[in-house]
Scaffold this motif. Structure first.
Motif, PDB file in Angstrom:
ATOM      1  N   LEU A 170      16.736  11.870  34.862  1.00 12.30           N
ATOM      2  CA  LEU A 170      17.458  10.132  34.006  1.00 12.30           C
ATOM      3  C   LEU A 170      17.383   9.062  35.495  1.00 12.30           C
TER       4      LEU A 170
ATOM      5  N   MET B  55      24.834   4.856  37.487  1.00 13.12           N
ATOM      6  CA  MET B  55      24.251   4.397  36.635  1.00 13.12           C
ATOM      7  C   MET B  55      23.317   2.659  36.585  1.00 13.12           C
TER       8      MET B  55
ATOM      9  N   LEU C  66      23.617  12.689  30.183  1.00 13.30           N
ATOM     10  CA  LEU C  66      23.024  10.742  30.277  1.00 13.30           C
ATOM     11  C   LEU C  66      24.851  10.831  30.355  1.00 13.30           C
TER      12      LEU C  66
ATOM     13  N   ARG D  15      26.552   2.567  29.187  1.00 16.60           N
ATOM     14  CA  ARG D  15      26.161   2.500  29.328  1.00 16.60           C
ATOM     15  C   ARG D  15      24.979   1.942  29.481  1.00 16.60           C
TER      16      ARG D  15
ATOM     17  N   LEU E 124      16.306   5.907  33.612  1.00 17.83           N
ATOM     18  CA  LEU E 124      16.946   4.368  33.741  1.00 17.83           C
ATOM     19  C   LEU E 124      16.276   3.185  34.455  1.00 17.83           C
TER      20      LEU E 124
END
Length: 326
Positions: A4, A167, A159, A141, A8
Motif C-alpha cells: 500500500l 495516508m 485501503l 483518501r 500511495l
C-alpha cells in the motif's frame, strides 16, 4: 502495508501532514460492553504480550508481535529489545524487506496484480448506490473513482482500513517490522520470509471476483478506519493488548456494517480464516522446522493470540512459553 505504501507513493499526491489525532475508543465502552469484552478476552489463549520466548530443547524463539504502521513510541521499545534480539541467529518476518523491495520494483512497472485487467469493473459489478458511497469514501483518501473502479476488491478493502490521516503521514509504514529489519541489518543477522508475496496475493484472490465484490459491498462501512480507530489500535498495541485490538474491531465493525450479528459473524469468520488461520498454519510449518538456534519471529501482533495463534500452536507442539519484556 508496504504494498500500500508503494501505491500511495506512485499514485497519490502525498504531502506533509500531522500525525493522526483521535480518541482512544476503549474509553467510550459502556460498562456492559467493557464487561462483555473482558469476558471474551478471558476465554482467548494468550490475549496479551508483544514479546514471548518459546523454548524447546536447543531452540529459542523470540516472538515479537508487530504493528505495521509507524509510532514514535516504538523507538524506546526497540532500544530495550536490541540487547537480546541482536544475539539471534536469524530474523523471520512475514516478508523480508529485500523481497518486498523486489516485488515493489516489479509492481511499479506493472500494477496488474492489484487490478481488474479484463471484463466488467466495479462500476458494473456493484449496485449504483453502493458504488457511489464507496467512491466518496475512497475520494477522501485521494483515490479517484475511475482508478478505484479497476482495483481488485481485496485491495480496496485494505485501503479502506487505512485512515486518511495516515495516508498523508511521512514514514507511515516505518512500523515495528521495519524497525526490527533495521536492527537485523545493523547486526548483520540473516533475514528470512515466512511467506511469498505471490502466495499472499493468490490467497486474497482465492474467491471469485463476484464473491469479493459482494463481500466488499456488505462490509464497506465496517472496513473504514478513521483517526479514532488508528489511535485506539496504536495505544492498545503499545499496551500489548493485541487480542483486544481484534475484538474491538469486531464490535465496531458489527455496529458500522448494518448487518445482523449472524451475517457479520459469517463475514468475520471468512476474514479471520483467510488472514489469520490459514497464514498461521502455513507459517507454523516453517517455524517448527527451526532447530538448535535462536530466532526472532516478527509478525503482526494479531497472529499471536487465540487457539489458532502462533503462541498456542507452539505450546501445543511442546514449547515452553514465557512472556518477556517489551
Amino acid at each position: 502495508m508496504r504494498l500500500l505504501g508503494l501505491f500511495l507513493c506512485l499514485l497519490l499526491p502525498l504531502t506533509a501532514h500531522a500525525a493522526c489525532e483521535g480518541r482512544d475508543l476503549r474509553h467510550d465502552l459502556s460498562p456492559d460492553d467493557k464487561a462483555a469484552l473482558d469476558k471474551t478476552l478471558g476465554d482467548i489463549a494468550f490475549p496479551e504480550g508483544n514479546h514471548w520466548v518459546a523454548t524447546k530443547d536447543g531452540t529459542v524463539l523470540h516472538l515479537i508481535g508487530t504493528l505495521h504502521t509507524n509510532d514514535v513510541r516504538m523507538g524506546p521499545v526497540v532500544d530495550r529489545l536490541a540487547p537480546v534480539l541482536s544475539q539471534a541467529d536469524a530474523f523471520y518476518f512475514e516478508v523480508t524487506k529485500t523481497e518486498m523491495d523486489a516485488f515493489e520494483k516489479d509492481l511499479a512497472k506493472d500494477f496488474s496484480p492489484v487490478l481488474i485487467t479484463s471484463g466488467p469493473t466495479l462500476v458494473d459489478l456493484m449496485p449504483e448506490e453502493d458504488w457511489a458511497a464507496l467512491s466518496a469514501t475512497l475520494a477522501q483518501r485521494g483515490i479517484p473513482s475511475w482508478m478505484a473502479a479497476k482495483m481488485r476488491p481485496w485491495f480496496l478493502s485494505m485501503l479502506l482500513g487505512i485512515p486518511p490521516c495516515l495516508m498523508t503521514t511521512p514514514d507511515f509504514d516505518r512500523g515495528m517490522d521495519a524497525r526490527l529489519t533495521e536492527l537485523a541489518v545493523e547486526h548483520d543477522i540473516p533475514q528470512f520470509s515466512l511467506e511469498r508475496i505471490d502466495e499472499l496475493i493468490a490467497m486474497f484472490d482465492s474467491h471469485s471476483l463476484e464473491e469479493q465484490v459482494a463481500s466488499l459491498t456488505r462490509l464497506a462501512g465496517a472496513l473504514q478506519a478513521g483517526d479514532d480507530q488508528m489511535i485506539t489500535m496504536a495505544n492498545a498495541y503499545i499496551d500489548e493488548q493485541h487480542a483486544a485490538i481484534l475484538e474491538l474491531a469486531k464490535i465496531q465493525g458489527l455496529e458500522a456494517s448494518g448487518l445482523t450479528p449472524e451475517e457479520f459473524d459469517a463475514e468475520w469468520q471468512s476474514f479471520e480464516d483467510q488472514l489469520l488461520v490459514q497464514r498461521n498454519a502455513n507459517w507454523m510449518e516453517k517455524i517448527l522446522k527451526l532447530k538448535d538456534q535462536t530466532a526472532v519471529i516478527a509478525v503482526g501482533a494479531g497472529h499471536l493470540s487465540n487457539d489458532h495463534g502462533l503462541l498456542n500452536q507452539l505450546q501445543q507442539a511442546g514449547y515452553t512459553l514465557e512472556r518477556a519484556d517489551f
